[in-house]
Design a protein around this motif. Structure first.
Motif, PDB file in Angstrom:
ATOM      1  N   LYS A   6      34.506 -21.141 -10.273  1.00 38.37           N
ATOM      2  CA  LYS A   6      33.909 -20.811 -12.187  1.00 38.37           C
ATOM      3  C   LYS A   6      33.845 -22.498 -12.713  1.00 38.37           C
ATOM      4  N   GLU A   7      33.693 -23.628 -12.397  1.00 41.64           N
ATOM      5  CA  GLU A   7      32.863 -24.781 -12.576  1.00 41.64           C
ATOM      6  C   GLU A   7      31.379 -25.100 -13.334  1.00 41.64           C
ATOM      7  N   ILE A   8      31.972 -25.372 -14.173  1.00 42.08           N
ATOM      8  CA  ILE A   8      29.991 -25.516 -14.539  1.00 42.08           C
ATOM      9  C   ILE A   8      29.738 -26.873 -14.643  1.00 42.08           C
ATOM     10  N   THR A   9      29.055 -27.557 -13.927  1.00 42.25           N
ATOM     11  CA  THR A   9      28.565 -28.416 -13.765  1.00 42.25           C
ATOM     12  C   THR A   9      26.804 -29.563 -13.993  1.00 42.25           C
ATOM     13  N   ASP A  10      26.077 -28.110 -15.196  1.00 46.01           N
ATOM     14  CA  ASP A  10      24.994 -28.486 -15.478  1.00 46.01           C
ATOM     15  C   ASP A  10      25.440 -29.200 -16.738  1.00 46.01           C
ATOM     16  N   ARG A  11      25.037 -30.410 -17.319  1.00 43.85           N
ATOM     17  CA  ARG A  11      25.327 -30.826 -18.689  1.00 43.85           C
ATOM     18  C   ARG A  11      24.141 -30.184 -19.313  1.00 43.85           C
ATOM     19  N   GLY A  12      23.718 -29.763 -19.156  1.00 48.11           N
ATOM     20  CA  GLY A  12      22.102 -29.346 -20.294  1.00 48.11           C
ATOM     21  C   GLY A  12      23.436 -27.585 -20.822  1.00 48.11           C
ATOM     22  N   GLU A  13      23.964 -27.175 -19.884  1.00 47.78           N
ATOM     23  CA  GLU A  13      25.007 -26.147 -20.166  1.00 47.78           C
ATOM     24  C   GLU A  13      25.679 -26.077 -20.939  1.00 47.78           C
ATOM     25  N   ILE A  14      26.702 -27.517 -20.273  1.00 47.56           N
ATOM     26  CA  ILE A  14      27.712 -27.686 -21.318  1.00 47.56           C
ATOM     27  C   ILE A  14      27.557 -28.043 -22.493  1.00 47.56           C
ATOM     28  N   ARG A  77      35.773 -12.522 -24.065  1.00 47.52           N
ATOM     29  CA  ARG A  77      35.795 -10.763 -24.149  1.00 47.52           C
ATOM     30  C   ARG A  77      36.610 -10.250 -23.356  1.00 47.52           C
ATOM     31  N   VAL A  78      37.792  -9.788 -24.137  1.00 44.73           N
ATOM     32  CA  VAL A  78      38.958  -9.250 -23.009  1.00 44.73           C
ATOM     33  C   VAL A  78      37.852  -7.976 -22.120  1.00 44.73           C
ATOM     34  N   VAL A  79      38.408  -7.631 -20.914  1.00 42.77           N
ATOM     35  CA  VAL A  79      38.321  -6.458 -20.372  1.00 42.77           C
ATOM     36  C   VAL A  79      38.811  -5.635 -19.626  1.00 42.77           C
ATOM     37  N   THR A  80      39.278  -4.739 -20.108  1.00 43.81           N
ATOM     38  CA  THR A  80      40.287  -3.867 -19.831  1.00 43.81           C
ATOM     39  C   THR A  80      39.965  -3.060 -18.266  1.00 43.81           C
ATOM     40  N   ALA A  81      41.149  -2.528 -18.021  1.00 44.97           N
ATOM     41  CA  ALA A  81      40.937  -1.653 -16.804  1.00 44.97           C
ATOM     42  C   ALA A  81      41.995  -0.298 -16.597  1.00 44.97           C
ATOM     43  N   GLU A  82      41.986   0.348 -15.693  1.00 41.37           N
ATOM     44  CA  GLU A  82      43.487   1.283 -15.662  1.00 41.37           C
ATOM     45  C   GLU A  82      44.814   0.272 -15.263  1.00 41.37           C
ATOM     46  N   THR A  83      44.503  -0.030 -14.704  1.00 36.56           N
ATOM     47  CA  THR A  83      46.204  -0.945 -13.989  1.00 36.56           C
ATOM     48  C   THR A  83      46.100  -2.679 -14.885  1.00 36.56           C
ATOM     49  N   CYS A  85      47.456  -4.992 -13.694  1.00 37.75           N
ATOM     50  CA  CYS A  85      46.534  -6.275 -12.863  1.00 37.75           C
ATOM     51  C   CYS A  85      44.944  -6.062 -12.796  1.00 37.75           C
ATOM     52  N   GLY A  86      44.913  -5.518 -13.345  1.00 35.94           N
ATOM     53  CA  GLY A  86      42.951  -5.512 -13.767  1.00 35.94           C
ATOM     54  C   GLY A  86      42.361  -5.825 -15.215  1.00 35.94           C
ATOM     55  N   TRP A  87      42.990  -6.320 -15.257  1.00 42.54           N
ATOM     56  CA  TRP A  87      42.612  -7.037 -17.057  1.00 42.54           C
ATOM     57  C   TRP A  87      42.311  -8.537 -16.600  1.00 42.54           C
ATOM     58  N   THR A  88      40.967  -8.805 -18.007  1.00 40.16           N
ATOM     59  CA  THR A  88      41.520  -9.752 -17.772  1.00 40.16           C
ATOM     60  C   THR A  88      40.372 -10.761 -18.371  1.00 40.16           C
ATOM     61  N   THR A  89      39.701 -11.925 -18.454  1.00 36.71           N
ATOM     62  CA  THR A  89      39.370 -11.671 -19.947  1.00 36.71           C
ATOM     63  C   THR A  89      37.380 -12.960 -19.529  1.00 36.71           C
ATOM     64  N   ARG A  90      36.993 -12.569 -20.305  1.00 30.66           N
ATOM     65  CA  ARG A  90      35.730 -13.508 -19.869  1.00 30.66           C
ATOM     66  C   ARG A  90      35.107 -14.590 -20.593  1.00 30.66           C
ATOM     67  N   TYR A  91      34.759 -15.578 -20.417  1.00 26.65           N
ATOM     68  CA  TYR A  91      34.480 -16.647 -21.298  1.00 26.65           C
ATOM     69  C   TYR A  91      33.482 -17.953 -20.797  1.00 26.65           C
ATOM     70  N   THR A  92      33.198 -18.554 -21.697  1.00 24.18           N
ATOM     71  CA  THR A  92      32.804 -19.990 -20.879  1.00 24.18           C
ATOM     72  C   THR A  92      32.864 -20.729 -22.179  1.00 24.18           C
ATOM     73  N   SER A  93      33.714 -22.563 -21.302  1.00 21.22           N
ATOM     74  CA  SER A  93      34.791 -23.071 -22.798  1.00 21.22           C
ATOM     75  C   SER A  93      34.094 -24.323 -21.969  1.00 21.22           C
ATOM     76  N   LYS A 149      33.832 -24.065 -17.699  1.00 14.10           N
ATOM     77  CA  LYS A 149      34.108 -22.727 -16.841  1.00 14.10           C
ATOM     78  C   LYS A 149      33.578 -21.823 -17.306  1.00 14.10           C
ATOM     79  N   ARG A 150      33.945 -21.161 -16.467  1.00 16.55           N
ATOM     80  CA  ARG A 150      32.891 -20.085 -16.874  1.00 16.55           C
ATOM     81  C   ARG A 150      33.677 -18.992 -15.870  1.00 16.55           C
ATOM     82  N   SER A 151      34.454 -17.784 -16.556  1.00 20.51           N
ATOM     83  CA  SER A 151      35.003 -16.607 -15.505  1.00 20.51           C
ATOM     84  C   SER A 151      34.395 -15.709 -16.901  1.00 20.51           C
TER      85      SER A 151
END
Length: 153
Positions: A6-14, A77-83, A85-93, A149-151
């Protein structure tokens, strides 16, 4: 970072994340008590620039301890699921560490304000009222380290 995939190492992307983020949160330490505050910011030459009122908790803490941690994120962005523990969050930070200093002289304040205005307006050539320059504080955070970090984005 625990999950290296998940780590972003590219300085340009950061730097791209820094450029596209709307708000930066700066974390300060008042003795043993943490304090975090969202701020508008500009970035240039490995430093963040923040304008502020000359008085308040943030300024009081920085005068005692200039160590700063900061965070920005994009694409949340929050990603929903049927269960549950299936929920997650997408982001870059990004998270970084640095040292803050209050810019005192007129020219340094103007250069920093130009960075902020260019970021938000996309143009140069601003004029600043002398009375406002005298009453405002501009903070420069010199960045010591930064990581990304990219999730699932």
């Amino acid at each position: 970072m625990r999950r290296s995939e998940k780590e972003i190492t590219d300085r340009g992307e950061i730097l791209g994340i820094l450029e596209s983020a709307k708000i930066c949160r700066i974390a300060l330490c008042d003795g043993s008590t943490p304090y975090i505050v969202p701020v508008n910011f500009g970035y240039c030459d490995n430093a963040l620039y923040i304008h502020s009122a000359p008085a308040g908790k943030k300024i009081d803490i920085l005068k005692k301890n200039n160590a700063v941690c900061f965070e920005v994120e994009t694409g949340v962005r929050v990603v929903t699921a049927e269960t549950a523990c299936g929920w997650t969050t997408r982001y870059t930070s990004i998270v970084g560490y640095g040292r803050a200093e209050i810019l005192e002289d007129r020219e340094s304040k103007i250069e920093a304000l130009d960075v902020l205005m260019r970021r938000h307006s996309g143009r140069d050539g601003w004029n600043y009222a002398e009375d406002k320059l005298r009453r405002m504080v501009v903070i420069k955070v010199s960045i010591d380290s930064i990581s990304g970090k990219r999730s699932g984005v």
